[in-house]
Write an enzyme that holds these catalytic residues in place. Structure first.
Site, PDB file in Angstrom:
ATOM      1  N   ASP A  81      19.706 -77.975  11.328  1.00  0.00           N
ATOM      2  CA  ASP A  81      20.765 -77.074  10.852  1.00  0.00           C
ATOM      3  C   ASP A  81      20.216 -75.906  10.048  1.00  0.00           C
ATOM      4  O   ASP A  81      20.849 -75.441   9.095  1.00  0.00           O
ATOM      5  CB  ASP A  81      21.809 -77.844  10.020  1.00  0.00           C
ATOM      6  CG  ASP A  81      22.307 -79.062  10.765  1.00  0.00           C
ATOM      7  OD1 ASP A  81      22.644 -78.912  11.948  1.00  0.00           O
ATOM      8  OD2 ASP A  81      22.325 -80.158  10.174  1.00  0.00           O
ATOM      9  N   LYS A 132      18.906 -72.328  13.678  1.00  0.00           N
ATOM     10  CA  LYS A 132      18.025 -72.036  14.814  1.00  0.00           C
ATOM     11  C   LYS A 132      18.780 -71.382  15.970  1.00  0.00           C
ATOM     12  O   LYS A 132      18.221 -70.576  16.695  1.00  0.00           O
ATOM     13  CB  LYS A 132      17.348 -73.322  15.302  1.00  0.00           C
ATOM     14  CG  LYS A 132      16.385 -73.915  14.298  1.00  0.00           C
ATOM     15  CD  LYS A 132      15.696 -75.142  14.855  1.00  0.00           C
ATOM     16  CE  LYS A 132      16.645 -76.275  15.157  1.00  0.00           C
ATOM     17  NZ  LYS A 132      17.336 -76.839  14.004  1.00  0.00           N
ATOM     18  N   GLY A 146      23.418 -79.263  17.703  1.00  0.00           N
ATOM     19  CA  GLY A 146      24.579 -78.387  17.795  1.00  0.00           C
ATOM     20  C   GLY A 146      24.180 -76.992  17.374  1.00  0.00           C
ATOM     21  O   GLY A 146      23.658 -76.791  16.289  1.00  0.00           O
ATOM     22  N   HIS A 147      24.336 -76.029  18.276  1.00  0.00           N
ATOM     23  CA  HIS A 147      23.998 -74.653  17.940  1.00  0.00           C
ATOM     24  C   HIS A 147      25.270 -73.841  17.944  1.00  0.00           C
ATOM     25  O   HIS A 147      26.022 -73.879  18.906  1.00  0.00           O
ATOM     26  CB  HIS A 147      23.069 -74.037  18.987  1.00  0.00           C
ATOM     27  CG  HIS A 147      21.774 -74.772  19.132  1.00  0.00           C
ATOM     28  ND1 HIS A 147      20.941 -75.002  18.065  1.00  0.00           N
ATOM     29  CD2 HIS A 147      21.173 -75.312  20.193  1.00  0.00           C
ATOM     30  CE1 HIS A 147      19.882 -75.658  18.491  1.00  0.00           C
ATOM     31  NE2 HIS A 147      20.005 -75.863  19.778  1.00  0.00           N
ATOM     32  N   GLN A 207      16.913 -79.986  16.093  1.00  0.00           N
ATOM     33  CA  GLN A 207      16.704 -80.741  14.843  1.00  0.00           C
ATOM     34  C   GLN A 207      15.615 -80.050  14.003  1.00  0.00           C
ATOM     35  O   GLN A 207      15.437 -78.859  14.128  1.00  0.00           O
ATOM     36  CB  GLN A 207      16.340 -82.209  15.143  1.00  0.00           C
ATOM     37  CG  GLN A 207      17.517 -83.044  15.645  1.00  0.00           C
ATOM     38  CD  GLN A 207      17.683 -83.017  17.148  1.00  0.00           C
ATOM     39  OE1 GLN A 207      16.729 -83.046  17.883  1.00  0.00           O
ATOM     40  NE2 GLN A 207      18.918 -82.967  17.619  1.00  0.00           N
TER      41      GLN A 207
HETATM   42  P1  IMP Z   1      20.348 -89.170  16.101  1.00  0.00           P
HETATM   43  O1  IMP Z   1      19.483 -88.041  16.516  1.00  0.00           O
HETATM   44  O2  IMP Z   1      21.776 -89.016  16.530  1.00  0.00           O
HETATM   45  O3  IMP Z   1      19.777 -90.513  16.477  1.00  0.00           O
HETATM   46  O4  IMP Z   1      20.399 -89.169  14.505  1.00  0.00           O
HETATM   47  C1  IMP Z   1      19.243 -89.446  13.711  1.00  0.00           C
HETATM   48  C2  IMP Z   1      19.199 -88.558  12.482  1.00  0.00           C
HETATM   49  O5  IMP Z   1      19.006 -87.199  12.884  1.00  0.00           O
HETATM   50  C3  IMP Z   1      20.490 -88.547  11.654  1.00  0.00           C
HETATM   51  O6  IMP Z   1      20.156 -88.370  10.301  1.00  0.00           O
HETATM   52  C4  IMP Z   1      21.220 -87.331  12.167  1.00  0.00           C
HETATM   53  O7  IMP Z   1      22.127 -86.816  11.235  1.00  0.00           O
HETATM   54  C5  IMP Z   1      20.056 -86.386  12.385  1.00  0.00           C
HETATM   55  N1  IMP Z   1      20.324 -85.326  13.376  1.00  0.00           N
HETATM   56  C6  IMP Z   1      20.312 -85.425  14.717  1.00  0.00           C
HETATM   57  N2  IMP Z   1      20.553 -84.252  15.289  1.00  0.00           N
HETATM   58  C7  IMP Z   1      20.719 -83.370  14.295  1.00  0.00           C
HETATM   59  C8  IMP Z   1      20.959 -81.956  14.266  1.00  0.00           C
HETATM   60  O8  IMP Z   1      21.066 -81.261  15.277  1.00  0.00           O
HETATM   61  N3  IMP Z   1      21.060 -81.406  13.023  1.00  0.00           N
HETATM   62  C9  IMP Z   1      20.904 -82.131  11.894  1.00  0.00           C
HETATM   63  N4  IMP Z   1      20.668 -83.435  11.880  1.00  0.00           N
HETATM   64  C10 IMP Z   1      20.563 -84.048  13.073  1.00  0.00           C
END
Ligand code: IMP
Length: 429
Positions: free
Chosen positions: A8, A11, A35-36, A218
Site C-alpha cells: 500500500d 505503487k 489492490g491498486h 505488496q
Molecule cells: P495474504 O497475502 O492474503 O496471504 O495476506 C498475508 C499478509 O499480507 C497479510 O498481512 C495481508 O494484510 C498482507 N497483504 C497481502 N496483500 C497485501 C496488499 O496488497 N497490501 C497490503 N498488505 C497486503
C-alpha cells in the site's frame, strides 16, 4: 518497481505514471490479494490482477508466471475495464501462472480461524493456500484451463484430497467437482485469447530495446523470506522476485526503484515499531483514506521508518526511491522519521529477523517541522513548501537513496519527476 514497506505504498499510482514511458508492464508475484487504485482524469479504477499499465491503450500488460490467478477475479476485471470503454487487447496471462481455486479461499479462512489470536490477518483471497499447492506440486495452472480433459482429471484428484481435509479436519462442506469444473472451464474460455508463453514475450521485448516495467505487488516487509515472517504473504515482492516471477535473468534488469510512502501503514497483524495510536494516527488514517482496497479493513499507520527502507534498499539493490503521499502529512505541526532502533540499551544496525526482538525495538526519531497543503499540481520541487522539501531531503539522507519521483496526489499530474527512471544502469556504484 518494488514496495519498500508493508504494501500500500502507492505503487499503483507510480506504476501508472512510469507506464507512460514503458512498452511493457509486468506483474510478477502476488494475486488477488493486491489492490491498486489508479485515477485517470478523475475516473477511479481499482485493479487486483491486471497491471495498472492497462489504462494506456495498446500497451502490453503481462500477468507473469509468478502470479496466482483467480480466474473469476481476472475475468471480472477484464469485463469491468471493457464496460468502462478501456482497451484490454494488450493483456497477456502466463500459461504457467497458478490458479486460485475455491478450496484455497475456503482453506485460507479456515486456517486463519484455527490460528485464532495468532492469525496472520490475510486478505482471505486464497493466495497462501494457492502458493502452498504450487510448492507441493499439485497446483493447477492457467494453461490447464485450456485442456479440459486433463484439467478434469487433476481437479478430481485434488478435490478428493481437499474434500477429505475440509470434511475431516475442519468439519466443513465438501466441494462438488461439476460445479467447480463448469465455472473454471467457462472462465478459461474467456481467458483463452489472453493466455501466452510470457517469458519469451518479455525477453524478446527487452532484446528489441523496449522498455519493460516490472510492477511489484505488496511490499518488502511482506516478502516470504525477508519480511516479518510469519506475518507475510506467500510470494516474493523483492526485486529478485521479478526474475523468477516473470522469467527474465538478473542481467536484464537495469534499474530498481523502491516506492516509499511518506509514512508507514500495515494491514494485518504483526509488529510495527513506528505505529501511531490515538489522534495523530487517526488523522493520518483519515487523511490518507487508509482502508484496504481489497478488504476495506482500516490500516494501521505510523511514522516513516528509515531503518526499514534501508533494509529494503539492501534486499532489492535499490537505485532510487519514489516518495508517495507527501500530501497526506500536510497540516501536521511536526512529523517524525525513525532513523535507528534502540534495543536493550544499544542500537541495532540491521533489521532483525526475530519478531520478539523487533517487538522490543524502540525507534529513535528525528523530528521535522510540518508543512501546509501543497499546490494541486506542482510543476517542480521548488513549488513545494520549504518544510516539505526539507522532509524529502531528509528521507534522502536517512535512506542514502536519491529521490527520483514525488507524488502528492492521486492524479497523474500530481507528480514531480526529479530524475529519469528508464536509463541504463550507471557504471559501478
Ligand atoms: P495474504 O497475502 O492474503 O496471504 O495476506 C498475508 C499478509 O499480507 C497479510 O498481512 C495481508 O494484510 C498482507 N497483504 C497481502 N496483500 C497485501 C496488499 O496488497 N497490501 C497490503 N498488505 C497486503
Amino acid at each position: 518497481m518494488v514496495g519498500t514497506q508493508w504494501g500500500d505504498e502507492g505503487k499503483g499510482k507510480v506504476t501508472d505514471y512510469l507506464a507512460r514511458e514503458a512498452d511493457v508492464v509486468v506483474r510478477y508475484q502476488g494475486g488477488p490479494n493486491a489492490g491498486h487504485t489508479v485515477v485517470v482524469d478523475g475516473e477511479e479504477f481499482r485493479l487486483h490482477l491486471v497491471p495498472s499499465g492497462i489504462l494506456y491503450p495498446g500497451k502490453l500488460c503481462v500477468v507473469g508466471n509468478g502470479v496466482v490467478v483467480d480466474p473469476e477475479v481476472l475475468v471480472g476485471e477484464i469485463e469491468y475495464l471493457q464496460s468502462r470503454g478501456r482497451d484490454v487487447s494488450g493483456l497477456r496471462v502466463s500459461a504457467r501462472a497458478h490458479l486460485v481455486m475455491p478450496y484455497h479461499r475456503i482453506l485460507d479462512a479456515l486456517q486463519e480461524q484455527a490460528l485464532g489470536e495468532r492469525r496472520i490477518g490475510t486478505t482471505l483471497r486464497g493466495v497462501g493456500p494457492a502458493y502452498m499447492d504450487k510448492a507441493a506440486r499439485v497446483g493447477l495452472r492457467v494453461g490447464d484451463l485450456l485442456e479440459p480433459a486433463s484439467f478434469r482429471t487433476r481437479l478430481e484428484h485434488n478435490l478428493a484430497d481437499k474434500n477429505r481435509f475440509l470434511q475431516h479436519v475442519y468439519g466443513a462442506e465438501p466441494l462438488r467437482l461439476e460445479d467447480v469444473l463448469e465455472s473454471y472451464l467457462a472462465w478459461g474460455e474467456k481467458l483463452r485469447v489472453f493466455v501466452a508463453e510470457t517469458s519469451p514475450l518479455i525477453n524478446r521485448a527487452i532484446a528489441a530495446g523496449q522498455k519493460v516495467l516490472f510492477e511489484g505487488a505488496q511490499g518488502t516487509l511482506l516478502d516470504l523470506d525477508h519480511g516479518t515472517y510469519p506475518y507475510v504473504t506467500s510470494s516474493h515482492p523483492v526485486a529478485g522476485g521479478a526474475c523468477i516471477g516473470a522469467g527474465v535473468g538478473p542481467t536484464r534488469i537495469d534499474r530498481v526503484i523502491g516506492v516509499v510512502k511518506a509514512y508507514t501503514s500495515r494491514v494485518g497483524d504483526g509488529p510495527f515499531p513506528t505505529e501511531l495510536h490515538g489522534e495523530e494516527g487517526d488523522l493520518v488514517r483519515e487523511r490518507g483514506h487508509e482502508y484496504g482496497t481489497t478488504t476495506g479493513r482500516p490500516r494501521r499507520v505510523g511514522w516513516l521508518d528509515a531503518v526499514m527502507v534501508r533494509y529494503a534498499a539492501l534486499l532489492s539493490g535499490l537505485d532510487g526511491i519514489a516518495i508517495t503521499r507527501l500530501d497526506v502529512l500536510a497540516g501536521l505541526p511536526r512529523v517524525k522519521v525513525a532513523v535507528a532502533y534502540r534495543y536493550r540499551g544499544g542500537e541495532i544496525e540491521d533489521f532483525p529477523s526475530s519478531l520478539s526482538v523487533l517487538q522490543e525495538c524502540e525507534p529513535v526519531y528525528e523530528e521535522l517541522p510540518g508543512w501546509p497543503e501543497p499546490p494541486e499540481t506542482p510543476g517542480s520541487l521548488a513549488d513545494l513548501h520549504p518544510h516539505a522539501r526539507r522532509y524529502v531531503e531528509f528521507v534522502q539522507e536517512a535512506t542514502g537513496l536519491p529521490v527520483v519521483l514525488i507524488s502528492i496526489g492521486r492524479e497523474r499530474g500530481q507528480t514531480i519527476s526529479l530524475a529519469p527512471v528508464f536509463e541504463p544502469r550507471p557504471p559501478a556504484r
